[in-house]
Design a protein around this motif. Structure first.
Motif, PDB file in Angstrom:
ATOM      1  N   VAL A 141       0.851  -1.182   0.000  1.00 13.61           N
ATOM      2  CA  VAL A 141       0.000   0.000   0.000  1.00 13.61           C
ATOM      3  C   VAL A 141       0.889   1.234   0.000  1.00 13.61           C
ATOM      4  CG1 VAL A 141      -1.798   1.243   1.250  1.00 13.61           C
ATOM      5  CG2 VAL A 141      -1.773  -1.251   1.268  1.00 13.61           C
ATOM      6  N   LEU A 142       0.659   2.126  -0.978  1.00 13.52           N
ATOM      7  CA  LEU A 142       1.410   3.374  -1.087  1.00 13.52           C
ATOM      8  C   LEU A 142       0.443   4.545  -0.942  1.00 13.52           C
ATOM      9  CD1 LEU A 142       3.797   2.624  -4.096  1.00 13.52           C
ATOM     10  CD2 LEU A 142       4.352   2.587  -1.673  1.00 13.52           C
ATOM     11  N   TYR A 143       0.823   5.523  -0.101  1.00 11.63           N
ATOM     12  CA  TYR A 143       0.032   6.738   0.077  1.00 11.63           C
ATOM     13  C   TYR A 143       0.646   7.854  -0.771  1.00 11.63           C
ATOM     14  CZ  TYR A 143      -2.567   4.607   3.913  1.00 11.63           C
ATOM     15  OH  TYR A 143      -3.379   3.805   4.658  1.00 11.63           O
ATOM     16  N   ASN A 144       0.026   9.058  -0.751  1.00 10.84           N
ATOM     17  CA  ASN A 144       0.531  10.206  -1.524  1.00 10.84           C
ATOM     18  C   ASN A 144       1.968  10.532  -1.117  1.00 10.84           C
ATOM     19  OD1 ASN A 144      -1.731  10.587  -3.020  1.00 10.84           O
ATOM     20  ND2 ASN A 144      -2.572  12.232  -1.753  1.00 10.84           N
ATOM     21  N   GLY A 145       2.805  10.777  -2.117  1.00 12.12           N
ATOM     22  CA  GLY A 145       4.189  11.181  -1.862  1.00 12.12           C
ATOM     23  C   GLY A 145       5.112  10.031  -1.520  1.00 12.12           C
ATOM     24  N   GLU A 146       4.663   8.814  -1.571  1.00 18.73           N
ATOM     25  CA  GLU A 146       5.517   7.678  -1.260  1.00 18.73           C
ATOM     26  C   GLU A 146       5.903   6.968  -2.555  1.00 18.73           C
ATOM     27  OE1 GLU A 146       3.597   6.571   3.091  1.00 18.73           O
ATOM     28  OE2 GLU A 146       3.418   5.154   1.445  1.00 18.73           O
ATOM     29  N   SER A 147       7.114   6.483  -2.586  1.00 21.58           N
ATOM     30  CA  SER A 147       7.586   5.743  -3.761  1.00 21.58           C
ATOM     31  C   SER A 147       8.028   4.354  -3.313  1.00 21.58           C
ATOM     32  CB  SER A 147       8.753   6.486  -4.427  1.00 21.58           C
ATOM     33  OG  SER A 147       9.818   6.620  -3.501  1.00 21.58           O
ATOM     34  N   LEU A 148       8.212   3.509  -4.289  1.00 18.69           N
ATOM     35  CA  LEU A 148       8.630   2.146  -3.980  1.00 18.69           C
ATOM     36  C   LEU A 148      10.058   2.147  -3.437  1.00 18.69           C
ATOM     37  CD1 LEU A 148       7.226   0.357  -7.136  1.00 18.69           C
ATOM     38  CD2 LEU A 148       6.331   0.255  -4.830  1.00 18.69           C
ATOM     39  N   PRO A 149      10.301   1.385  -2.396  1.00 20.12           N
ATOM     40  CA  PRO A 149      11.670   1.313  -1.871  1.00 20.12           C
ATOM     41  C   PRO A 149      12.596   0.590  -2.855  1.00 20.12           C
ATOM     42  CG  PRO A 149      10.192  -0.146  -0.650  1.00 20.12           C
ATOM     43  CD  PRO A 149       9.350   0.609  -1.616  1.00 20.12           C
ATOM     44  N   ASP A 150      13.887   0.917  -2.747  1.00 16.69           N
ATOM     45  CA  ASP A 150      14.873   0.285  -3.649  1.00 16.69           C
ATOM     46  C   ASP A 150      15.092  -1.157  -3.212  1.00 16.69           C
ATOM     47  OD1 ASP A 150      15.154   2.661  -4.993  1.00 16.69           O
ATOM     48  OD2 ASP A 150      16.744   3.381  -3.661  1.00 16.69           O
ATOM     49  N   GLN A 151      14.624  -2.053  -4.035  1.00 16.16           N
ATOM     50  CA  GLN A 151      14.765  -3.480  -3.781  1.00 16.16           C
ATOM     51  C   GLN A 151      15.122  -4.154  -5.106  1.00 16.16           C
ATOM     52  OE1 GLN A 151      14.634  -5.033  -0.933  1.00 16.16           O
ATOM     53  NE2 GLN A 151      13.737  -3.475   0.419  1.00 16.16           N
ATOM     54  N   PRO A 152      15.747  -5.319  -5.061  1.00 12.80           N
ATOM     55  CA  PRO A 152      16.036  -6.024  -6.311  1.00 12.80           C
ATOM     56  C   PRO A 152      14.754  -6.475  -7.010  1.00 12.80           C
ATOM     57  CG  PRO A 152      16.699  -7.338  -4.405  1.00 12.80           C
ATOM     58  CD  PRO A 152      16.301  -5.994  -3.900  1.00 12.80           C
ATOM     59  N   LYS A 153      14.868  -6.785  -8.313  1.00  6.59           N
ATOM     60  CA  LYS A 153      13.694  -7.171  -9.103  1.00  6.59           C
ATOM     61  C   LYS A 153      13.032  -8.438  -8.572  1.00  6.59           C
ATOM     62  CE  LYS A 153      14.977  -5.058 -13.448  1.00  6.59           C
ATOM     63  NZ  LYS A 153      15.255  -5.258 -14.859  1.00  6.59           N
ATOM     64  N   GLU A 154      13.807  -9.331  -8.008  1.00  3.38           N
ATOM     65  CA  GLU A 154      13.225 -10.551  -7.481  1.00  3.38           C
ATOM     66  C   GLU A 154      12.237 -10.253  -6.333  1.00  3.38           C
ATOM     67  OE1 GLU A 154      16.737 -10.259  -7.568  1.00  3.38           O
ATOM     68  OE2 GLU A 154      16.825 -11.200  -9.551  1.00  3.38           O
ATOM     69  N   PHE A 155      12.509  -9.160  -5.588  1.00  4.91           N
ATOM     70  CA  PHE A 155      11.648  -8.781  -4.460  1.00  4.91           C
ATOM     71  C   PHE A 155      10.262  -8.373  -4.945  1.00  4.91           C
ATOM     72  CE2 PHE A 155       9.903  -5.496  -1.657  1.00  4.91           C
ATOM     73  CZ  PHE A 155       9.869  -6.180  -0.457  1.00  4.91           C
ATOM     74  N   TRP A 156      10.197  -7.692  -6.118  1.00  5.11           N
ATOM     75  CA  TRP A 156       8.923  -7.153  -6.610  1.00  5.11           C
ATOM     76  C   TRP A 156       8.148  -8.153  -7.459  1.00  5.11           C
ATOM     77  CZ3 TRP A 156       7.586  -3.228  -3.991  1.00  5.11           C
ATOM     78  CH2 TRP A 156       8.535  -2.334  -3.509  1.00  5.11           C
ATOM     79  N   ARG A 157       8.734  -9.321  -7.738  1.00  3.47           N
ATOM     80  CA  ARG A 157       8.066 -10.274  -8.606  1.00  3.47           C
ATOM     81  C   ARG A 157       6.773 -10.785  -7.957  1.00  3.47           C
ATOM     82  NH1 ARG A 157      12.098 -14.179 -10.015  1.00  3.47           N
ATOM     83  NH2 ARG A 157      12.832 -12.567 -11.410  1.00  3.47           N
ATOM     84  N   GLY A 158       5.644 -10.588  -8.632  1.00  2.73           N
ATOM     85  CA  GLY A 158       4.354 -11.078  -8.159  1.00  2.73           C
ATOM     86  C   GLY A 158       3.667 -10.201  -7.123  1.00  2.73           C
ATOM     87  N   LYS A 159       4.312  -9.113  -6.657  1.00  4.17           N
ATOM     88  CA  LYS A 159       3.681  -8.273  -5.639  1.00  4.17           C
ATOM     89  C   LYS A 159       2.658  -7.349  -6.297  1.00  4.17           C
ATOM     90  CE  LYS A 159       7.363  -8.318  -2.304  1.00  4.17           C
ATOM     91  NZ  LYS A 159       7.056  -9.339  -1.403  1.00  4.17           N
ATOM     92  N   ARG A 160       1.630  -7.001  -5.557  1.00  7.26           N
ATOM     93  CA  ARG A 160       0.570  -6.129  -6.056  1.00  7.26           C
ATOM     94  C   ARG A 160       0.674  -4.793  -5.332  1.00  7.26           C
ATOM     95  NH1 ARG A 160      -4.272 -10.547  -6.376  1.00  7.26           N
ATOM     96  NH2 ARG A 160      -2.997 -12.153  -7.290  1.00  7.26           N
ATOM     97  N   ILE A 161       0.584  -3.701  -6.073  1.00 11.39           N
ATOM     98  CA  ILE A 161       0.754  -2.365  -5.500  1.00 11.39           C
ATOM     99  C   ILE A 161      -0.600  -1.650  -5.535  1.00 11.39           C
ATOM    100  CG2 ILE A 161       1.924  -0.162  -5.736  1.00 11.39           C
ATOM    101  CD1 ILE A 161       4.211  -1.781  -7.092  1.00 11.39           C
ATOM    102  N   ILE A 162      -1.019  -1.132  -4.384  1.00 10.72           N
ATOM    103  CA  ILE A 162      -2.269  -0.373  -4.251  1.00 10.72           C
ATOM    104  C   ILE A 162      -1.897   1.046  -3.851  1.00 10.72           C
ATOM    105  CG2 ILE A 162      -4.465  -0.208  -3.016  1.00 10.72           C
ATOM    106  CD1 ILE A 162      -4.236  -2.662  -4.796  1.00 10.72           C
ATOM    107  N   GLU A 163      -2.396   2.038  -4.582  1.00 12.16           N
ATOM    108  CA  GLU A 163      -2.110   3.450  -4.281  1.00 12.16           C
ATOM    109  C   GLU A 163      -3.336   4.089  -3.648  1.00 12.16           C
ATOM    110  OE1 GLU A 163      -0.822   5.276  -7.858  1.00 12.16           O
ATOM    111  OE2 GLU A 163       1.034   4.111  -7.965  1.00 12.16           O
ATOM    112  N   MET A 164      -3.141   4.641  -2.454  1.00  7.84           N
ATOM    113  CA  MET A 164      -4.207   5.358  -1.755  1.00  7.84           C
ATOM    114  C   MET A 164      -4.043   6.843  -2.071  1.00  7.84           C
ATOM    115  SD  MET A 164      -5.833   2.972  -0.078  1.00  7.84           S
ATOM    116  CE  MET A 164      -6.753   3.804   1.179  1.00  7.84           C
TER     117      MET A 164
END
Length: 196
Positions: A141-164
């Motif tokens: 879950v990401l709120y206004n003004g937040e960005s994705l943290p720096d993580q390797p590509k394997e970390f983000w594989r299959g994750k779902r991102i919801i923006e509030m």
């Protein structure tokens, strides 16, 4: 037997008529009182099963409860179980909102805020992802003004991102949604609490 009684009754009536014609009024000595006894039918013998049938007989109390027993059931007794209202002495003030709550319990006011925010996140997930059950992948879950943290590509594989589309509440820190890094323990040791 009954016909003989009727025959005798008719004879007496005839004699009475003849005497009335001679003397005028019948003497009291000759007055006849007759009562016809009708035999009642013999009562039928029946058992409790005929009355109840397939029903259930409930036990009923034989004696009324005394006042003392009624009061003891209602309010309890000091020696055993005391049911009277006792003022609570474990009420504290919440550090974040200032409302009162019991010690060792969550603050109800803060919990309602958390519940409302969780419901909003669930509705947003439902809108974006639809009825995909079960949701096997993690949701970020990401709120206004937040960005994705720096993580390797394997970390983000299959994750779902919801923006509030609102600012993150102050009490809702980012690490509340992160998985714990502590490994489950296999130890069976009991740790003492309330150490002074």
């Amino acid at each position: 037997m009954i016909s003989r009684v009727h025959h005798l009754k008719n004879i007496i009536k005839n004699v009475e008529k003849n005497i009335l014609q001679i003397f005028g009024l019948p003497p009291r000595e000759l007055a006849l009182a007759y009562t016809y006894e009708k035999r009642l039918p013999e009562p039928k013998k029946f058992s409790i099963k005929d009355i109840v049938g397939d029903g259930i007989l409930l036990a009923v109390p034989k004696f009324r409860r005394t006042v003392e027993k009624r009061l003891k059931r209602k309010f309890g007794s000091p020696e055993y179980t005391w049911k009277m209202l006792v003022p609570k002495t474990n009420i504290i003030v919440c550090n974040s909102c200032g409302h009162y709550h019991e010690r060792g319990h969550l603050c109800a006011h803060c919990y309602k805020k958390v519940e409302a925010e969780t419901k909003e996140i669930q509705d947003k997930i439902q809108q974006k992802l639809g009825n995909q059950k079960p949701i096997e992948n993690d949701v970020i879950v990401l709120y206004n003004g937040e960005s994705l943290p720096d993580q390797p590509k394997e970390f983000w594989r299959g994750k779902r991102i919801i923006e509030m589309k609102k600012d993150r509440p102050q009490w809702f820190s980012k690490n509340l949604l992160e998985k714990t890094t502590q490994q489950p323990s296999e130890s069976k040791d009991v740790k003492p609490t309330d150490l002074a």
